[in-house]
Enzyme design. Structure first.
Site, short mmCIF file in Angstrom:
data_model
loop_
_atom_site.label_atom_id
_atom_site.label_comp_id
_atom_site.label_asym_id
_atom_site.label_seq_id
_atom_site.Cartn_x
_atom_site.Cartn_y
_atom_site.Cartn_z
CG HIS A 80 37.60 41.62 3.12
ND1 HIS A 80 38.80 40.89 2.95
CD2 HIS A 80 37.53 42.54 1.98
CE1 HIS A 80 39.37 41.20 1.78
NE2 HIS A 80 38.85 42.08 1.21
CD GLU B 30 37.32 37.80 6.98
OE1 GLU B 30 37.85 36.76 6.57
OE2 GLU B 30 36.69 38.67 6.14
CB CYS C 71 42.94 38.59 3.05
SG CYS C 71 42.11 40.26 3.77
CB CYS D 28 40.66 39.97 7.44
SG CYS D 28 39.45 40.45 6.23
#
Length: 152
Positions: A51, A53, A81, A84
């Site tokens: 992801h 992040e 999410c 993260c």
């Protein structure tokens, strides 16, 4: 200033879009300067942890040669999410600026709020709605593109 950093996160999201990744971009700032930027690469790398992040945290930690990002802020186009959000707590991020919220999997205020509602050893400050319309638009355009592609 917040809008300028979010615009750069949106440029990262556009890179993800161009790779047919969910268009999420993240930028990490320290003392008013960008030290890391990233976009989703989950599909490209076949790795669910890729992801924006997480990738930005990894880049910032490598650049600063430390895992604690206590004097850093992140700008991300879509609410993180739970994975993260956990990483943001663990890296001790100072503040998170979110473009648009994720009412399906968001863990920073939508579905739940890991950053502020629990008694973890660190609390990450949150500010939402930075360039919200632009952040929503790139996501809507992406999923419209995918639906059209599947029909063709």
């Amino acid at each position: 200033m917040h809008e300028e950093f979010m615009k750069i996160a949106l440029l990262e999201a556009k890179k993800a879009f161009d790779k047919e990744e969910v268009p999420v971009g993240a930028v990490i700032v320290q003392n008013g300067k960008i030290i890391a930027r990233a976009h989703n690469l989950k599909e490209t790398k076949n790795d669910t942890t890729n992801h924006a992040e997480i990738l930005a945290i990894q880049k910032a930690s490598k650049k600063l040669k430390k895992w604690r990002l206590t004097d850093c802020e992140m700008y991300v186009t879509l609410e993180p999410c739970s994975m993260c959000a956990g990483a943001l707590i663990n890296c001790r991020l100072k503040k998170l600026y979110i473009g648009t919220m994720d009412t399906k999997t968001g863990a920073c205020g939508s579905v739940l709020n890991l950053l502020e509602d629990y008694k973890f050893n660190h609390i990450v400050e949150i500010e939402t709605g930075i360039l919200q319309e632009d952040c929503e638009k790139i996501l809507k355009d992406f999923f419209k593109f995918l639906r059209k592609k599947r029909k063709d």
